[in-house]
Structure formats: structure tokens, C-alpha cells
Design a protein around this motif. Structure first.
Motif, PDB file in Angstrom:
ATOM      1  N   LEU A  34       1.167   5.744   6.711  1.00 31.28           N
ATOM      2  CA  LEU A  34       0.946   6.116   8.105  1.00 31.28           C
ATOM      3  C   LEU A  34       1.429   4.998   9.030  1.00 31.28           C
ATOM      4  O   LEU A  34       1.101   3.827   8.835  1.00 31.28           O
ATOM      5  CB  LEU A  34      -0.543   6.382   8.337  1.00 31.28           C
ATOM      6  CG  LEU A  34      -0.936   7.146   9.606  1.00 31.28           C
ATOM      7  CD1 LEU A  34      -0.354   8.561   9.578  1.00 31.28           C
ATOM      8  CD2 LEU A  34      -2.448   7.220   9.723  1.00 31.28           C
ATOM      9  N   ASN A  35       2.201   5.359  10.032  1.00 33.04           N
ATOM     10  CA  ASN A  35       2.721   4.398  10.991  1.00 33.04           C
ATOM     11  C   ASN A  35       1.629   3.962  11.969  1.00 33.04           C
ATOM     12  O   ASN A  35       0.574   4.593  12.051  1.00 33.04           O
ATOM     13  CB  ASN A  35       3.901   5.008  11.758  1.00 33.04           C
ATOM     14  CG  ASN A  35       5.113   5.203  10.859  1.00 33.04           C
ATOM     15  OD1 ASN A  35       5.346   4.423   9.940  1.00 33.04           O
ATOM     16  ND2 ASN A  35       5.878   6.256  11.114  1.00 33.04           N
ATOM     17  N   SER A  75       6.134   7.018   7.245  1.00 32.95           N
ATOM     18  CA  SER A  75       7.363   6.389   6.764  1.00 32.95           C
ATOM     19  C   SER A  75       7.291   6.263   5.245  1.00 32.95           C
ATOM     20  O   SER A  75       6.209   6.055   4.685  1.00 32.95           O
ATOM     21  CB  SER A  75       7.547   4.997   7.389  1.00 32.95           C
ATOM     22  OG  SER A  75       7.711   5.086   8.787  1.00 32.95           O
ATOM     23  N   ARG A  76       8.466   6.387   4.616  1.00 31.68           N
ATOM     24  CA  ARG A  76       8.504   6.302   3.155  1.00 31.68           C
ATOM     25  C   ARG A  76       8.109   4.900   2.697  1.00 31.68           C
ATOM     26  O   ARG A  76       8.509   3.894   3.293  1.00 31.68           O
ATOM     27  CB  ARG A  76       9.906   6.637   2.645  1.00 31.68           C
ATOM     28  CG  ARG A  76      10.001   6.721   1.116  1.00 31.68           C
ATOM     29  CD  ARG A  76      11.431   7.008   0.672  1.00 31.68           C
ATOM     30  NE  ARG A  76      11.872   8.298   1.138  1.00 31.68           N
ATOM     31  CZ  ARG A  76      11.596   9.449   0.506  1.00 31.68           C
ATOM     32  NH1 ARG A  76      10.867   9.429  -0.598  1.00 31.68           N
ATOM     33  NH2 ARG A  76      12.026  10.593   0.991  1.00 31.68           N
ATOM     34  N   ILE A  77       7.336   4.831   1.636  1.00 27.63           N
ATOM     35  CA  ILE A  77       6.887   3.552   1.092  1.00 27.63           C
ATOM     36  C   ILE A  77       7.904   3.045   0.078  1.00 27.63           C
ATOM     37  O   ILE A  77       8.253   3.751  -0.861  1.00 27.63           O
ATOM     38  CB  ILE A  77       5.522   3.686   0.401  1.00 27.63           C
ATOM     39  CG1 ILE A  77       4.460   4.162   1.392  1.00 27.63           C
ATOM     40  CG2 ILE A  77       5.088   2.367  -0.221  1.00 27.63           C
ATOM     41  CD1 ILE A  77       3.114   4.436   0.742  1.00 27.63           C
ATOM     42  N   ASP A  78       8.404   1.817   0.260  1.00 28.70           N
ATOM     43  CA  ASP A  78       9.228   1.156  -0.750  1.00 28.70           C
ATOM     44  C   ASP A  78       8.284   0.273  -1.558  1.00 28.70           C
ATOM     45  O   ASP A  78       8.104  -0.914  -1.272  1.00 28.70           O
ATOM     46  CB  ASP A  78      10.335   0.331  -0.090  1.00 28.70           C
ATOM     47  CG  ASP A  78      11.327  -0.223  -1.113  1.00 28.70           C
ATOM     48  OD1 ASP A  78      11.031  -0.145  -2.325  1.00 28.70           O
ATOM     49  OD2 ASP A  78      12.378  -0.728  -0.701  1.00 28.70           O
ATOM     50  N   VAL A  79       7.665   0.876  -2.573  1.00 29.92           N
ATOM     51  CA  VAL A  79       6.648   0.150  -3.338  1.00 29.92           C
ATOM     52  C   VAL A  79       7.246  -1.048  -4.053  1.00 29.92           C
ATOM     53  O   VAL A  79       6.550  -2.033  -4.318  1.00 29.92           O
ATOM     54  CB  VAL A  79       5.966   1.087  -4.349  1.00 29.92           C
ATOM     55  CG1 VAL A  79       5.133   2.132  -3.637  1.00 29.92           C
ATOM     56  CG2 VAL A  79       6.989   1.770  -5.254  1.00 29.92           C
ATOM     57  N   CYS A  80       8.528  -0.957  -4.370  1.00 31.75           N
ATOM     58  CA  CYS A  80       9.165  -2.085  -5.065  1.00 31.75           C
ATOM     59  C   CYS A  80       9.313  -3.278  -4.121  1.00 31.75           C
ATOM     60  O   CYS A  80       9.044  -4.418  -4.494  1.00 31.75           O
ATOM     61  CB  CYS A  80      10.518  -1.660  -5.621  1.00 31.75           C
ATOM     62  SG  CYS A  80      10.411  -0.382  -6.899  1.00 31.75           S
ATOM     63  N   ALA A  81       9.733  -3.004  -2.875  1.00 26.66           N
ATOM     64  CA  ALA A  81       9.923  -4.081  -1.918  1.00 26.66           C
ATOM     65  C   ALA A  81       8.586  -4.689  -1.497  1.00 26.66           C
ATOM     66  O   ALA A  81       8.489  -5.888  -1.242  1.00 26.66           O
ATOM     67  CB  ALA A  81      10.678  -3.577  -0.686  1.00 26.66           C
ATOM     68  N   LEU A  82       7.550  -3.855  -1.465  1.00 23.79           N
ATOM     69  CA  LEU A  82       6.238  -4.334  -1.049  1.00 23.79           C
ATOM     70  C   LEU A  82       5.462  -4.983  -2.189  1.00 23.79           C
ATOM     71  O   LEU A  82       4.384  -5.535  -1.963  1.00 23.79           O
ATOM     72  CB  LEU A  82       5.417  -3.176  -0.477  1.00 23.79           C
ATOM     73  CG  LEU A  82       5.952  -2.529   0.808  1.00 23.79           C
ATOM     74  CD1 LEU A  82       5.112  -1.331   1.187  1.00 23.79           C
ATOM     75  CD2 LEU A  82       5.970  -3.548   1.945  1.00 23.79           C
ATOM     76  N   GLY A  83       6.017  -4.905  -3.402  1.00 24.03           N
ATOM     77  CA  GLY A  83       5.324  -5.496  -4.543  1.00 24.03           C
ATOM     78  C   GLY A  83       4.180  -4.652  -5.062  1.00 24.03           C
ATOM     79  O   GLY A  83       3.340  -5.132  -5.832  1.00 24.03           O
ATOM     80  N   ARG A  84       4.123  -3.388  -4.677  1.00 30.77           N
ATOM     81  CA  ARG A  84       3.046  -2.509  -5.115  1.00 30.77           C
ATOM     82  C   ARG A  84       3.428  -1.780  -6.402  1.00 30.77           C
ATOM     83  O   ARG A  84       3.487  -0.554  -6.455  1.00 30.77           O
ATOM     84  CB  ARG A  84       2.722  -1.500  -4.020  1.00 30.77           C
ATOM     85  CG  ARG A  84       2.239  -2.133  -2.719  1.00 30.77           C
ATOM     86  CD  ARG A  84       1.954  -1.069  -1.678  1.00 30.77           C
ATOM     87  NE  ARG A  84       1.531  -1.649  -0.406  1.00 30.77           N
ATOM     88  CZ  ARG A  84       1.256  -0.931   0.675  1.00 30.77           C
ATOM     89  NH1 ARG A  84       1.362   0.388   0.636  1.00 30.77           N
ATOM     90  NH2 ARG A  84       0.885  -1.519   1.808  1.00 30.77           N
ATOM     91  N   HIS A  85       3.718  -2.554  -7.427  1.00 26.51           N
ATOM     92  CA  HIS A  85       4.093  -1.943  -8.705  1.00 26.51           C
ATOM     93  C   HIS A  85       3.586  -2.821  -9.835  1.00 26.51           C
ATOM     94  O   HIS A  85       3.108  -3.927  -9.616  1.00 26.51           O
ATOM     95  CB  HIS A  85       5.615  -1.782  -8.795  1.00 26.51           C
ATOM     96  CG  HIS A  85       6.364  -3.085  -8.765  1.00 26.51           C
ATOM     97  ND1 HIS A  85       6.625  -3.824  -9.891  1.00 26.51           N
ATOM     98  CD2 HIS A  85       6.883  -3.794  -7.723  1.00 26.51           C
ATOM     99  CE1 HIS A  85       7.277  -4.922  -9.575  1.00 26.51           C
ATOM    100  NE2 HIS A  85       7.450  -4.932  -8.248  1.00 26.51           N
ATOM    101  N   GLU A  86       3.711  -2.323 -11.072  1.00 28.16           N
ATOM    102  CA  GLU A  86       3.224  -3.043 -12.242  1.00 28.16           C
ATOM    103  C   GLU A  86       4.343  -3.292 -13.249  1.00 28.16           C
ATOM    104  O   GLU A  86       4.086  -3.502 -14.437  1.00 28.16           O
ATOM    105  CB  GLU A  86       2.090  -2.241 -12.896  1.00 28.16           C
ATOM    106  CG  GLU A  86       0.887  -2.066 -11.981  1.00 28.16           C
ATOM    107  CD  GLU A  86      -0.214  -1.239 -12.623  1.00 28.16           C
ATOM    108  OE1 GLU A  86       0.074  -0.609 -13.665  1.00 28.16           O
ATOM    109  OE2 GLU A  86      -1.345  -1.231 -12.104  1.00 28.16           O
TER     110      GLU A  86
END
Length: 405
Positions: A305-306, A313-324
Motif C-alpha cells: 500500500l502506498n 505498488s508491486r513489491i520487489d521482495v528481492c530488492a527489499l531483502g524480504r526473502h530467504e
């Protein structure tokens, strides 16, 4: 004089006096409820309005005293005005009204009319909507509690007797008092297990003289939905600090107390349980979730949510570090996938990596004997070269020693 013409003149006179101020009109901020219009009567080419006074309202006799009425040729169907109160769901509703010195007496009367009109729109009762009023200035006074009155007539009479407190504007103190007194079970608020929405409507025309942000945040955290209504000199930023999200649906402003009644219909739509998430009633880009009296926007998986609380907006989970992922994260349309660096393979958990094991294969040289012979020849040649050099050095050494002797 023709009897019908007499009636027509009487109806016309009644229309001029009363009809133009029927149930759908207001004069000087006060509702006019003295009459309602009926379908017009037709006499020849003339169309005459018919005004029927409500029961209990004094009106002129239907016929002049010296004219005997003719038998009626048709029956007028009079539909009583329908109850405009909401019937959908109960509320624990507390009005918090500013009566500081800046609110002039005639303006405070407008506030009381607004409260009475709001009560008219509600379905009040012990098992329906309960209403309380908190009056504030420098001090705070709870005019009546949620358990005090359960019928509109008693509530409206109590509202009409409220007097302004004058002096300052302690809005934060008023909210705290509502939280500590008006919204308690002892004062008539329903237990949380009943899931009755708790709503506060704050009406003010000035800037708070105390801090409202923290106390308003505590009230909202306790489950109270706050609407802030600003009039004339009200500080908009303070209204935003008090109100619930989304602010567009919880912060209102009117130029004068004379037009505050315009908000009645808006609150009726909001508090009466209208499907706020119906198409065209919200601004959410993805998902609308109804709250107690409003709505909140949410986003589909893979989106965030903006700041405007409406668009996504689409989440770039890789860029945000939200991955395992242990090695490499590759974003997909709705989530992500893990990959490994060269020389590693992905484990069954699809997150971690293990080094690949490479087997070494020994290939036997079919020309092994020939290679060995060639190698031996090279070694012999090298040894012979070394022997020759050694002999030359020996001879030189002998010559050198002979000269010394």
C-alpha cells in the motif's frame, strides 16, 4: 362564489404560507416539519397544489363557513412521512462538542440543532444505538451517558438544555474524559464481545490548547473510531491528528455553524451501515475492507500500500531483502524464486544451496609403454650432458691447482 373556486383559493393561500417550507426545505438553519405536499388537484386547465396540515397543526377550515361543502368525488391518499432513521446496526456514539468562548451563543444553538438532527437519523434504543454527549471548554462535562436515555425525545430534550461552558479549548482533556467515562461499561457502553462499533464525533471551531495527538491515538487504539468536524477557525492539522484513517472519510470542515446541518446526511450515510465497499463508494485500487463505520484499503499479494493509503505498488521482495534465499533471489509476478551460484545446486527446501560433487574419471593411456621409453631417453640424454660438463670442470680444476704448486 363557486365552492370549488373557494377551495382553490384557500389551498393556494395555504401553499403560499406553508407549502414552500415543506419537509424538504429548511429556513435559517431550522427544520420545517409543519406540512407535506400532496399531488395537485386538476380543475379544468388549472393545476392547483394541495397542502394538508399534519395532525395537531392549526389550519384554516377546509371550507368557508357560509358555503356548504359538496360531496367529495375522490379520496386523497395521505402518506405519512416515513421514519428516516437507520435500521441497520447499533452503535455506541459519543458526541464531543466544543462550547468555548469562541463559539457564540447563537452558534452553539446551531450545534444543538445538528445533534438533534443526528439523533433523528439514528435508530436509538437500549439494544440499538446509544448516544452520549460530552461538553467541553477549559473544563469537561458529560451531559448524559450512553445508558441515560434510550429514546429520541428524551435525548433531544436533554440536548436542548445544554449550556455552553465558555473559556478555553481543552480538546485533549475532552477526548480523555470520553475514554475514561463515556465509553465505559459502567456508563452504558457494550462489552467488546458484542462487537458494537464505538464512534466519537468531535465538533470544534478552534485550535486545541492541549496535546491531542497522544490521547487521540490511545482512543483509536482502544477501538474508538473518531470523526473530527471543524468549523470556521478550526485548525485542520489538529483535526487530522485526532481523526481515524482514512482521513478523507473522517475529517470534515464547514465554513460556519450555519451550514453544519449539511453534514447530517453525510453522517447518516456513514453511520447507517451503507456498504462502503460497494463499487463507486471507495477509492481503493485493489481491495476494500469495511471497518466499523468506514473502510480500509489493502493490496493483493505481491503489492504494498502506498502512502496515500489507496493505491498499490508491486513489491520487489528481492530488492527489499524480504526473502530467504541463500544465494540468488529472482522476483516473480507475485513472489520470488531462489537460485544457486555456479557449482551449487538448490536443496529440496528451495531456499538453501549445496556444493555439487564432481567425479574424477581415470582414463588409461593405451600408449603408456612408448611414453615411458621416450621419457627414459630424455633422462639419459640429460644425464650424459651433466657428466660431460662435470668432466670439463674437473680438468679446469686440475690445471688451476698445478699452477699454484
Amino acid at each position: 362564489m363557486d365552492p370549488f373556486l373557494s377551495r382553490a383559493l384557500l389551498y393556494t393561500f395555504g401553499f403560499l404560507l406553508v407549502g414552500v417550507h415543506g419537509t424538504h426545505y429548511r429556513m435559517y438553519g431550522y427544520p420545517i416539519h409543519n406540512s407535506y405536499m400532496l399531488p395537485p388537484m386538476v380543475h379544468g386547465s388549472a393545476v392547483l397544489p394541495v397542502v394538508v396540515p399534519k395532525p395537531g397543526i392549526l389550519a384554516s377550515p377546509p371550507h368557508p363557513a357560509n358555503v356548504r361543502p359538496k360531496p367529495e368525488t375522490r379520496t386523497l391518499q395521505v402518506n405519512q412521512p416515513t421514519d428516516n432513521a437507520c435500521k441497520s446496526r447499533p452503535l455506541d456514539l459519543v458526541f464531543i462538542i466544543d462550547s468555548s468562548r469562541s463559539v457564540r451563543p447563537q452558534e452553539f444553538e446551531k450545534v444543538k440543532i445538528f445533534l438533534s438532527d443526528m439523533i433523528d437519523t439514528l435508530d436509538t434504543g437500549e439494544r440499538a444505538t446509544r448516544v452520549a454527549v460530552v461538553n467541553y471548554a477549559s473544563t469537561v462535562k458529560t451531559e448524559f451517558f450512553l445508558k441515560t436515555y434510550f429514546n429520541k425525545a428524551a435525548m433531544k430534550k436533554a440536548v436542548s438544555l445544554i449550556n455552553p461552558l465558555s473559556t478555553g479549548t481543552m480538546t485533549g482533556l475532552a477526548i480523555q474524559t470520553a475514554l475514561d467515562e463515556a465509553f465505559t461499561e459502567e456508563s452504558g457502553a457494550r462489552h467488546v464481545t458484542f462487537k458494537i462499533p464505538k464512534v466519537a464525533i468531535i465538533v470544534t471551531d478552534g485550535r486545541p490548547q492541549d496535546r491531542v495527538q497522544d490521547v487521540a491515538a490511545r482512543a483509536r487504539a482502544s477501538g474508538i473510531e473518531i470523526y473530527a468536524v471543524g468549523v470556521d477557525r478550526a485548525d485542520i492539522q489538529s483535526l487530522k491528528l485526532m481523526a481515524s484513517e482514512p482521513l478523507d472519510d473522517h475529517v470534515f470542515y464547514v465554513e460556519t455553524y450555519g451550514v453544519i446541518e449539511k453534514l447530517t446526511s453525510k453522517f447518516k450515510e456513514t453511520l447507517c451501515g451503507v456498504d462502503v465497499c460497494a463499487p463507486g463508494r471507495h477509492d481503493c485500487e485493489h481491495i476494500c475492507t469495511a471497518t466499523a463505520t468506514s473502510y480500509q484499503c489493502k493490496c493483493r499479494n505481491g503489492y504494498i500500500l502506498n502512502p496515500d493509503k489507496k493505491t498499490c505498488s508491486r513489491i520487489d521482495v528481492c530488492a527489499l531483502g524480504r526473502h530467504e534465499c541463500e544465494h540468488i533471489c529472482v522476483a516473480s509476478a507475485t513472489s520470488y524464486q531462489c537460485k544457486c551460484r555456479n557449482g551449487y545446486s538448490l536443496n529440496p527446501d528451495k531456499k538453501t544451496c549445496s556444493q555439487e560433487v564432481r567425479s574424477v574419471v581415470q582414463i588409461e593411456d593405451p600408449c603408456k609403454c612408448e611414453n615411458l621409453v621416450a621419457f627414459q631417453g630424455q633422462v639419459n640424454t640429460y644425464i650424459e650432458s651433466l657428466t660431460t660438463k662435470l668432466d670439463e670442470l674437473t680438468k679446469k680444476l686440475q690445471v688451476y691447482e698445478g699452477r699454484r704448486n
